[in-house]
Design an enzyme around this catalytic site. Sequence first.
Site: not given
Length: 176
Positions: A147-148
Site C-alpha cells: 500500500y503505497c
Amino acid sequence: MRLSLVLILSLAYITGACQTTSNAEEEKYTYPIQKTDEEWKKMLSDEQFYILRRQGTEYAFSGAYWDNKKKGTYYSAATGQPLFSSEHKYTSGTGWPSFYKPIDENAVKEIVDRSHGMVRTEVVDSGSGSHLGHVFNDGPAPTGLRYCMNSAALLFVADGEELPTIVKAWKDDYGK
C-alpha cells in the site's frame, strides 16, 4: 507515413479512453462523509486537496512519513479515520510510506484506476472516498501487498500523543 499517423491516432484514442478512474461498482457506493469542493478546500491545504480530492501524488522522498520509524497510527487527513498501523509499515525503497495491510479491512476501499494509460488499484479511505495512493502486488509477506500512500493524505499520531480534533471527531461519530 499513413501507417504512422494511424498508429499515433490509435494510441491517442486508447490513452484517452483509459483516463476514466471510476467504474460501475464505485459509482454505486455512497461514502458516509460527503462535502463540496469548497468545504474540502476550507479544511485541507492546497497539497492535501490536490492529492486527496483530485487523485494527485507527491514527489517520491518528499513526504513527511516515507522514512518515519516512530510507533503509532496513520489516519486519513480528510476524515481522521484510522487507516494504517506503524506495525505494518516497511521500507519499500519507493520514497512513499508503504504498508503491507490496512489497520482494518474496512478502513480502505480499492478501486480500479485506468488513468495515465495503465491499470492500477487506487486506494481511498472508506469514510469519504479520498485518494490515498495505490496498492501493488510486490510487497512483503504475509500479504505480498504494498500500500503505497501519499504522506500528505495521512496524519500520523505517535503512541502516547494526544489525538487531533479530526481524529476525536471520527471516533465520536463512527466509534473505534
